[in-house]
Design an enzyme around this catalytic site. Structure first.
Site, PDB file in Angstrom:
ATOM      1  CG  HIS A  93       1.186  18.722  68.612  1.00  0.00           C
ATOM      2  ND1 HIS A  93       0.633  19.536  67.733  1.00  0.00           N
ATOM      3  CD2 HIS A  93       2.061  19.245  69.310  1.00  0.00           C
ATOM      4  CE1 HIS A  93       1.210  20.785  67.815  1.00  0.00           C
ATOM      5  NE2 HIS A  93       2.271  20.743  68.846  1.00  0.00           N
ATOM      6  CG  ASN A 166       2.569  24.662  66.123  1.00  0.00           C
ATOM      7  OD1 ASN A 166       2.358  23.745  66.096  1.00  0.00           O
ATOM      8  ND2 ASN A 166       3.120  25.400  67.124  1.00  0.00           N
ATOM      9  CE1 TYR A 380       8.186  18.078  68.116  1.00  0.00           C
ATOM     10  CE2 TYR A 380       9.403  19.162  69.737  1.00  0.00           C
ATOM     11  CZ  TYR A 380       8.279  19.189  68.855  1.00  0.00           C
ATOM     12  OH  TYR A 380       7.114  20.208  68.882  1.00  0.00           O
TER      13      TYR A 380
END
Length: 744
Positions: A93, A166, A380
């Site tokens: 990303h 997404n 993350y």
């Protein structure tokens, strides 16, 4: 130095923007925002005024410039800062863009949760949204075939809540432990760093064949969902299964959905390929342009919910991220609305430094046993520390708008100063105590089982939903899937890769699809299905099920092509109509200097200054094209690029409008197409043929700009033309084989 007029105009524009879009987050970051458009003198980062930013301190005389001196602290600071401007890009990303907005709750779901953001309909919650591609680096193109990231950060009164989603509802893998291998496989191959931002290579298709759990996802990736027309025209999905807990402690498992008001629309593949070179920033510019023009993108927020006691009642495991929850079994409930209404001020501190975490949840929202989510919750947080440092949540774009205080201390790039003599709990002052009743509480879910490396048997079914997705597509979408597989596997040069994917894996999904792809890529053509197709379909898997919330052409980009001698009545009328419909007209001229209408005197008229000249733009950058009549057609007829523009517009299935003499030009360009129908000079009514709308010249500008309606069966030219634009593409043009007969 900024002039007082320029500074005043910018100040007025900023005041209007602030008034219209200000929220708690905008106020929060304003304390860290400065404006470079000022007369304030330059100073170093340590506050010393700079008198000469253009020359390094050096030894000189009247005839010779000698060595530069390291004692020049101003020069050293500038070079040091420049040398360290880059930070590690996101592993995935990396390519993205973002905007601010608001989330409004339309219906309280207190039956499911006690989270304030989902129960208090009086709130206006600030958000920041980042859209992205997955595979490519920061400098890759926007329009590649790829999954798109749709990450939303809610700045709620109880803390930040992130939905890191997404534009496709499923993923390639079930267990997060496979994520490194998957990303290695989809990224450029290690021996040559090729290809960039593509799945069309050996390693990707080798990986997904060897991981049958990826089958459902790669069917989506080969569909039109992977080449969206705009970020504003794509769905968003939370992908993972989360939990909502209500005041009574009852838990529901949920999935989150974003549904665009403009409908779900895509590019065509040839167009996406060309745009990657012609305008690699197409999607990010499209988003900024829409917001600047106050065509604010909007999405409905919807949820699917399953009571905890029903989690085992489905043929699939509800914690499997490679599966959807069919809406026939788990209905969608629309409860809120997202609007993006403010562009960023500076890309790096806002869009590049924004950081999302699936573990960012607020009281009333909880996790599930989704094995992909469990790993994402670790990954993350970890990657943000690597990219931005341990104090990344102090960065203005990431910090919450609610008050926050704790005993976390120190670390690189710490900005906050915390007064007091203790930095631990409990302490003798009872300073900064834990929350009493309002804090986050994990749901006390019962767990039984044995420690082992495995998933439940339901996870091991890989084909039913891949078939369900393909069966649910429209005819033209299936054509595009076949072409996408053919393109991708044609780029694989290892026979084992394309032979087993086309001849085996696709034969487990749909035999005609497998046979068509195998023939195109040179694989052995399968003669029988390796798994029977169950024939089932489901609603809202085809993007054709998502039409605009209201019919119209709002924010659509429409090119108007003119040269000297254009029909002024048709031009003025159509441009006014486009503006009235809240679309965006772009005048494309044979030059970007004054162009004069037929009969205009250059000495007494200012003419029209086009937005662009034809060689600076391409038809790919617009949703439709209109050409007025007039003597300028004699010039346009001799211009190969203009003729190609018309052919390409037709080939990409877009609406094409022409009046007067322009209709004949369209007919000439489309001469190889069977059965072309256009309006003649004596035609009383406009003619629509496969999205090509033609008519004789208008009697007045008002006849084009007034009274139109976006209706299929309307009788006037403007209404017919706008209706074709509103349909996004004329897909029948492709299905009937007309588009393929034109060279574009």
């Amino acid at each position: 130095m900024a002039t007082s007029i320029t500074a005043g105009l910018q100040k007025a524009q900023q005041a209007v923007q602030d008034t219209a879009t200000k929220n708690k987050k905008i106020v929060d970051i304003s304390h860290d925002t400065v404006n470079v458009h000022t007369d304030q003198e330059q100073r170093t980062d340590f506050g010393v005024a700079i008198t000469d930013p253009d020359h390094w301190l050096r030894v000189t005389n009247e005839t010779h410039s000698g060595p530069s001196l390291l004692e020049d602290h101003i020069a050293r600071e500038r070079i040091h800062r420049f040398d360290h401007e880059r930070i590690p890009e996101r592993v995935v990303h990396a390519r993205g863009t973002g905007a601010y907005g608001n989330f409004t709750l339309k219906e309280s779901i207190e039956d499911l949760t006690y989270a304030g953001v989902l129960t208090d309909t009086s709130r206006n919650t600030p958000v920041f949204v980042r859209f992205s591609t997955v595979q490519g680096s920061r400098g890759s193109a926007d329009t590649v075939r790829d999954v798109r990231g749709f990450a939303v950060k809610f700045y709620t009164d109880e803390g930040n809540w992130d939905i890191v989603g997404n534009n496709i509802p499923v993923f390639f893998i079930q267990d997060a432990i496979k994520f490194p291998d998957f990303v290695h496989a989809v990224k450029p191959e290690p021996h040559n760093e090729v290809p960039q931002a593509q799945t069309a290579h050996n390693n990707f298709w080798d990986f997904v064949y060897l991981h049958p759990e990826a089958t459902h996802m790669f069917m989506w990736a080969m569909s039109d969902r992977a080449i969206p027309r705009s970020y504003r025209m794509m769905q968003g999905f939370g992908v993972n299964t989360f939990s909502l807990v209500n005041k009574e402690g009852k838990r529901h498992f949920v999935k989150f959905h974003w549904i665009p008001h403009l409908g779900v629309h895509s590019l065509v593949w040839d167009e996406a390929l060309k745009l990657a070179g012609q305008d690699p920033d197409f999607h990010r510019k499209d988003l900024m342009e829409a917001i600047d023009n106050k065509a604010y993108p909007k999405w409905d927020f919807a949820i699917q919910a399953i009571p905890e006691e029903d989690q085992d009642k489905f043929e699939f495991d509800i914690f499997d991220a490679t599966k959807v929850w069919p809406e026939e079994q788990v209905p969608l409930r629309v409860v809120g609305e997202l609007e993006l209404n403010r562009n960023i001020d500076e890309f790096f501190p806002e869009t590049e430094q924004v950081a999302f975490c699936t573990s960012h949840i607020v009281p009333g929202i909880d996790f599930s046993d989704d094995p992909l989510l469990q790993g994402r919750n670790f990954s993350y947080q970890d990657t943000q520390i690597s990219r931005l440092g341990v104090n990344w949540e102090e960065i203005p774009i990431n910090r919450p708008v609610c008050p926050f205080l704790n005993h976390n201390r120190d670390g690189a790039k710490r900005h906050r100063i915390t007064k007091g003599t203790v930095n631990y709990w409990p302490n003798r002052f009872e300073a900064n105590p834990p929350a009493s009743d309002k804090g986050f509480k994990s749901h006390p879910a019962p767990i039984t089982g044995r420690k082992r490396r495995d998933l439940t048997p339901k996870f091991k079914e890989y084909h039913n939903q891949a078939q369900l997705f393909y069966n649910s597509l429209s005819e033209v979408e299936k054509v595009h899937v076949k072409k996408a597989f053919s393109f991708e596997l044609d780029h694989c040069d290892d026979p084992i890769v394309y032979e087993r994917l086309a001849g085996q894996r696709l034969a487990e999904i749909d035999l005609p699809l497998a046979q068509a792809v195998a023939e195109m890529v040179g694989a052995p053509i399968p003669t029988k299905a390796l798994r029977d197709n169950h024939g089932k379909t489901s609603v809202r898997l085809s993007q054709f099920d998502f039409t605009p919330k209201a019919p119209g052409i709002i924010s659509r980009r429409i090119a108007i092509i003119i040269g000297d001698g254009y029909d002024k009545i048709a031009f003025n009328g159509m441009k006014a109509a486009i503006l009235a419909a809240q679309a965006l007209p772009f005048v494309i001229g044979t030059k970007r200097s004054a162009i004069y209408a037929q009969g205009e005197d250059k000495n007494s008229s200012k003419g029209v200054i086009p937005d662009h000249m034809y060689d600076g733009m391409r038809s790919t950058m617009f949703d439709a094209t209109f050409i007025p009549g007039g003597s300028h057609i004699e010039t346009l007829q001799k211009n190969g690029q203009i003729r190609y523009w018309i052919a390409e517009t037709f080939g990409h299935l877009k609406a094409l409008g022409a009046m007067g003499e322009a209709a004949q030009l369209v007919k000439e360009v489309l001469g190889n197409v069977m059965g072309v129908q256009i309006a003649g000079a004596d035609s009383a009514e406009p003619v629509e043929w496969y999205g090509v709308v033609t008519a004789r010249g208008p009697e007045s500008a008002e006849s084009l700009s007034e009274g139109f309606k976006v209706l299929k069966d309307a009788g006037d030219f403007t209404s017919k033309f706008f209706y074709q634009i509103s349909q996004h593409r004329n897909w029948q043009r492709e299905l009937d084989g007309l588009a393929s007969t034109v060279a574009f």
